[in-house]
Motif scaffolding. Structure first.
Motif, PDB file in Angstrom:
ATOM      1  N   MET A   1     -33.117  29.296  21.614  1.00 53.67           N
ATOM      2  CA  MET A   1     -33.083  29.443  20.161  1.00 53.67           C
ATOM      3  C   MET A   1     -34.316  28.809  19.526  1.00 53.67           C
ATOM      4  O   MET A   1     -34.871  27.852  20.064  1.00 53.67           O
TER       5      MET A   1
ATOM      6  N   LYS B   1     -22.933  31.154  20.192  1.00 51.02           N
ATOM      7  CA  LYS B   1     -24.043  31.147  19.235  1.00 51.02           C
ATOM      8  C   LYS B   1     -23.605  30.541  17.894  1.00 51.02           C
ATOM      9  O   LYS B   1     -24.400  29.869  17.226  1.00 51.02           O
TER      10      LYS B   1
ATOM     11  N   CYS C   1     -26.658  31.222  25.241  1.00 48.64           N
ATOM     12  CA  CYS C   1     -26.617  29.763  25.385  1.00 48.64           C
ATOM     13  C   CYS C   1     -25.173  29.306  25.474  1.00 48.64           C
ATOM     14  O   CYS C   1     -24.265  30.003  25.016  1.00 48.64           O
TER      15      CYS C   1
ATOM     16  N   THR D   1     -25.305  27.243  16.282  1.00 51.33           N
ATOM     17  CA  THR D   1     -25.814  27.244  14.907  1.00 51.33           C
ATOM     18  C   THR D   1     -25.227  26.088  14.116  1.00 51.33           C
ATOM     19  O   THR D   1     -25.929  25.396  13.369  1.00 51.33           O
TER      20      THR D   1
ATOM     21  N   HIS E   1     -20.456  35.244  21.228  1.00 51.52           N
ATOM     22  CA  HIS E   1     -20.671  35.059  19.784  1.00 51.52           C
ATOM     23  C   HIS E   1     -20.217  33.667  19.350  1.00 51.52           C
ATOM     24  O   HIS E   1     -20.878  33.027  18.525  1.00 51.52           O
TER      25      HIS E   1
ATOM     26  N   PHE F   1     -32.155  33.832  17.950  1.00 46.07           N
ATOM     27  CA  PHE F   1     -31.518  33.681  19.257  1.00 46.07           C
ATOM     28  C   PHE F   1     -32.302  34.499  20.284  1.00 46.07           C
ATOM     29  O   PHE F   1     -32.411  35.721  20.163  1.00 46.07           O
TER      30      PHE F   1
END
Length: 298
Positions: free
Chosen positions: A283, A205, A248, A209, A202, A244
């Motif tokens: 993404m 991601k 990554c 972002t 998490h 997503f």
């Protein structure tokens, strides 16, 4: 949510305090150089940190859609999370960033459980040089300043800001990156966090972002040649969406491909794809940005 180590990204920009259930607070705000308002990537990143803290570990972030409503100041911001759906495969959260009683930002996040699917398809990653074959953008800026614009204070400011960023960036199209003659509104840039991020999917991601908002708006300006010493545009993000597709690691190289198919009526629309080094699409990103000329009334 303190973390050990000399990592400005995690210990300052993405550091969040839990106040009570579904309510969180950030005290260190990362301000944009222009306008001195809170960087949109930080709002998204902290919103995701808050939302992820309210979701069971078997759910993984699937997508997010957000709107930027008001520029934030250098003051504490509250992040309020609401559980909007609890399903067997998907769950969702709504997040508000609030400062001085005003909503700065709203975001809807979707989380899902992993699924196995035999059908797969993706576009092919752009054929560009690998990161170890390219120069860092700071080196480009230094050479650009030394060779053609030694007294351009704006370029000097851009270089100073780039040197303090938490990520490395290596543009795949050097001539286009400089925009000396104007070019197609398309960019490919390798990016990587300067510090290790651990093994939390998490967090990976969230950081990806955060970085996804770094360079998108600039792509819309590429058709206009760079004018030394001037800043011909006012730009700020209106909305931002991310999907997503695969896990990554932003502390390894990621190729950020972006293009702007449309700019008019005071807005630019930019789409992006983010690729892992082995060519997997991890993404997809879309953003609409306010882009006005310096002569336009705000």
């Amino acid at each position: 949510m303190d973390r050990e180590g000399d990592n400005v990204l995690l210990n300052k920009y993405l550091n969040l305090e839990k106040v009570e259930n579904n309510l969180y607070r950030s005290t260190y705000q990362q301000l944009n150089t222009v306008g001195k308002t809170v960087f949109g990537g930080q709002l998204m990143g902290l919103g995701l940190m808050a939302a992820g803290d309210t979701v069971e570990s078997e759910y993984h972030l699937h997508s997010l859609h957000c709107y930027f409503l008001k520029g934030g100041l250098d003051q504490p911001i509250l992040y309020q999370v609401e559980a909007t759906r609890e399903g067997s495969s998907y769950c969702s959260r709504s997040v508000k960033a609030i400062q001085n009683g005003l909503t700065l930002f709203t975001m809807q996040c979707s989380f899902k459980k992993p699924e196995s699917d035999s059908f797969e398809h993706q576009f092919k990653m752009p054929d560009v040089p690998k990161p170890d074959e390219l120069k860092d953008r700071c080196q480009f800026y230094k050479e650009w300043i030394d060779k053609t614009h030694p007294s351009d204070e704006r370029l000097h400011n851009i270089l100073r800001e780039a040197e303090t960023e938490t990520y490395e960036a290596r543009p795949a199209y050097p001539q286009r990156f400089r925009r000396e003659n104007g070019d197609k509104p398309r960019e490919c840039m390798w990016i990587r966090a300067k510090h290790p991020l651990g093994d939390d999917p998490h967090l990976h991601k969230t950081v990806a972002t955060y970085y996804s908002d770094m360079t998108m708006a600039d792509t819309a300006t590429y058709p206009k040649p760079y004018i030394p010493g001037s800043n011909p545009f006012f730009m700020t993000t209106l909305d931002h969406s991310v999907w997503f597709h695969r896990p990554c690691r932003p502390d390894d190289w990621l190729l950020y491909e972006s293009e702007c198919p449309f700019t008019a009526n005071g807005c630019g629309f930019i789409v992006g794809r983010i690729w892992s080094p082995d060519g997997k699409l991890v993404m997809s990103v879309a953003q609409e940005t306010v882009i006005r000329t310096a002569k336009a009334k705000l």
